[in-house]
Design an enzyme around this catalytic site. Structure first.
Site, PDB file in Angstrom:
ATOM      1  N   GLY A  18      63.176  -3.205 -61.190  1.00 58.68           N
ATOM      2  CA  GLY A  18      63.724  -2.041 -61.103  1.00 58.68           C
ATOM      3  C   GLY A  18      64.671  -1.607 -62.375  1.00 58.68           C
ATOM      4  O   GLY A  18      64.810  -2.153 -63.393  1.00 58.68           O
ATOM      5  N   ALA A  19      63.904  -0.550 -63.230  1.00 59.56           N
ATOM      6  CA  ALA A  19      63.749  -0.017 -64.263  1.00 59.56           C
ATOM      7  C   ALA A  19      65.443  -0.363 -64.511  1.00 59.56           C
ATOM      8  O   ALA A  19      64.996  -0.805 -66.006  1.00 59.56           O
ATOM      9  CB  ALA A  19      63.569   1.693 -64.010  1.00 59.56           C
ATOM     10  N   ARG A  43      55.838  -3.731 -68.643  1.00 56.24           N
ATOM     11  CA  ARG A  43      55.150  -3.049 -67.746  1.00 56.24           C
ATOM     12  C   ARG A  43      55.031  -1.629 -68.040  1.00 56.24           C
ATOM     13  O   ARG A  43      56.488  -1.433 -69.193  1.00 56.24           O
ATOM     14  CB  ARG A  43      56.533  -3.201 -66.701  1.00 56.24           C
ATOM     15  CG  ARG A  43      56.080  -4.382 -65.635  1.00 56.24           C
ATOM     16  CD  ARG A  43      57.198  -4.877 -64.698  1.00 56.24           C
ATOM     17  NE  ARG A  43      56.432  -3.206 -63.281  1.00 56.24           N
ATOM     18  CZ  ARG A  43      57.078  -3.454 -62.079  1.00 56.24           C
ATOM     19  NH1 ARG A  43      58.176  -4.256 -61.710  1.00 56.24           N
ATOM     20  NH2 ARG A  43      56.665  -3.193 -60.933  1.00 56.24           N
ATOM     21  N   ASP A  92      61.437   6.071 -61.635  1.00 57.74           N
ATOM     22  CA  ASP A  92      61.282   4.497 -62.480  1.00 57.74           C
ATOM     23  C   ASP A  92      61.008   4.978 -64.218  1.00 57.74           C
ATOM     24  O   ASP A  92      61.448   5.081 -64.853  1.00 57.74           O
ATOM     25  CB  ASP A  92      60.658   3.957 -62.609  1.00 57.74           C
ATOM     26  CG  ASP A  92      60.410   2.328 -61.947  1.00 57.74           C
ATOM     27  OD1 ASP A  92      60.828   2.896 -60.219  1.00 57.74           O
ATOM     28  OD2 ASP A  92      60.787   1.942 -61.804  1.00 57.74           O
ATOM     29  N   ASN A 144      58.243   7.182 -58.324  1.00 56.98           N
ATOM     30  CA  ASN A 144      59.022   5.342 -58.355  1.00 56.98           C
ATOM     31  C   ASN A 144      58.008   4.704 -56.984  1.00 56.98           C
ATOM     32  O   ASN A 144      56.549   5.550 -57.491  1.00 56.98           O
ATOM     33  CB  ASN A 144      60.173   6.462 -57.066  1.00 56.98           C
ATOM     34  CG  ASN A 144      61.206   5.375 -56.477  1.00 56.98           C
ATOM     35  OD1 ASN A 144      61.147   4.811 -57.738  1.00 56.98           O
ATOM     36  ND2 ASN A 144      61.382   5.357 -55.584  1.00 56.98           N
ATOM     37  N   LYS A 145      58.740   4.318 -56.552  1.00 55.22           N
ATOM     38  CA  LYS A 145      57.944   2.940 -56.208  1.00 55.22           C
ATOM     39  C   LYS A 145      56.431   3.631 -55.359  1.00 55.22           C
ATOM     40  O   LYS A 145      57.418   4.548 -53.770  1.00 55.22           O
ATOM     41  CB  LYS A 145      59.169   2.122 -54.912  1.00 55.22           C
ATOM     42  CG  LYS A 145      57.990   0.979 -54.337  1.00 55.22           C
ATOM     43  CD  LYS A 145      57.238  -0.052 -55.310  1.00 55.22           C
ATOM     44  CE  LYS A 145      57.763  -0.521 -56.250  1.00 55.22           C
ATOM     45  NZ  LYS A 145      56.714  -0.854 -57.524  1.00 55.22           N
TER      46      LYS A 145
END
Ligand code: MRU
Length: 346
Positions: free
Chosen positions: A45-46, A87, A234, A244-245
């Site tokens: 999670g960012a 990441r 993110d 995003n995801k």
């Protein structure tokens, strides 16, 4: 309990890989292990990644034997690069590290004063995150009507942040305001952040929910059975494109096609004005084993020699987005102009 916190000169984090089966806290004493924990998604999670990396830098300060401030700064710079490479997509990682390094570079005093300044700034980032999430919760909850069914993707709750959450934080605030809400939780293949983590959180908050497989969202949207979609981000580009995801883009397409409002909930720290559009956002590709290793009825789902791709994020173009919820209010199109105003306060 916070997801990421500093205690007894250690960074402590909830191990998100083993939830909801077990709730365990892991303790970290060196920055390289923190970088590995980010890579392995112990913490994810960012905003949570940003706070973890900032505390990782504080650990690097205490790991370093340097007695002069220039030498300590050089060690911190090296540690920052290690943490930054963990990441690529969540900009909060670089944002938090750059913010701590700026404070370190301008700190007065000796090496120990510098170490203390780095830890203070990391703690400030963590504390601010909770306060920012609460503010986003208030702004976002104003968009939610009593009786809404909301589709939510991935996990954006307390676990994805230091505490409270972004999109899930909006849902929590609306719930606390007494609005009756039902959440359709995308399970979020392949790491299952929805069915493992979001469902676990909603259970504790007493918010009614049902888990759906990601490919069911279109059905519910077309049938008029969902009134809003809420997601995190993110990294958000200057034009409002949102990374995003993986799967967020397909959800946004289906929402748009059915006239259902689609809102990313995005702290200002996640907006990257240096990137003109989402095409420039670096997209993480993870180990194919995360896709291939899935089991069904206790059996591996794929043939032994199967190959797979594991793209971790996608970009939702701004044309599919109704509004972007930030701690400074809800931003509406034209995003190119209004996001800049929200970030720079113009
Ligand atoms: O790969 P993850 O689990 O770190 O991805 C998380 C998300 O995509 C969230 O939606 C995002 O970080 C924003 S929520 C705080």
């Amino acid at each position: 309990m916070r997801t990421v916190f500093w205690e007894e000169n250690q960074l402590k984090m909830i191990d998100q890989r083993i939830l909801p089966g077990r709730l365990e806290i892991l303790a970290y004493t060196d920055h390289k292990s923190v970088a590995q924990a980010i890579r392995d998604m112990v913490v994810r999670g960012a905003p949570a990644i940003g706070a973890a990396a900032a505390f990782g830098l504080a650990l690097a300060g205490y790991e370093s034997a340097s007695t002069s401030t220039p030498d300590l700064l050089a060690d911190l710079r090296a540690a920052s690069n290690v943490l930054k490479s963990a990441r690529p997509t969540a900009v909060n990682l670089a944002w938090a590290l750059d913010r701590v390094m700026r404070v370190a570079s301008s700190a007065n005093g000796n090496a120990d004063d510098l170490r203390a300044a780095v830890l203070d700034e990391a703690q400030r980032i963590a504390d601010e995150d909770v306060e920012i999430n609460k503010r986003m919760g208030e702004h976002g909850a104003a968009l939610i009507n009593d009786g809404d069914t909301i589709i939510h993707h991935c996990n954006t709750g307390a676990l994805a942040t230091v505490d409270w959450g972004t999109a899930l934080g909006v849902i929590r605030t609306a719930h606390e305001q007494g609005k009756r809400i039902h959440v359709l939780v995308d399970e979020t293949r392949p790491r299952l952040q929805g069915s493992r983590l979001t469902a676990w959180e909603l259970e504790q908050y007493g918010i009614p929910y049902e888990i759906i497989s990601d490919n069911m969202a279109g059905y519910f949207l077309k049938a008029g059975k969902a009134q809003k979609c809420l997601v995190g981000s993110d990294r958000t580009a200057a034009n409002g494109d949102v990374a995003n995801k993986i799967g967020t883009y397909m959800l946004a397409l289906a929402a748009h096609d059915n006239g259902v409002p689609f809102y990313p909930v995005v702290p200002i720290s996640t907006i990257d004005l240096s990137l003109a559009s989402g095409d420039l956002i670096p997209i993480e590709e993870r180990d194919p084993q995360e896709v291939l290793g899935l089991e069904f009825m206790g059996e591996r789902v794929t043939p032994p020699n199967a190959k797979a791709r594991n793209i971790a994020f996608d970009v939702t173009p701004h044309r599919l987005i109704t509004g972007i919820v930030t701690e400074n209010g809800v931003i509406y199109p034209p995003f190119e102009i209004n996001l800049k105003k929200a970030v720079l306060g113009q």
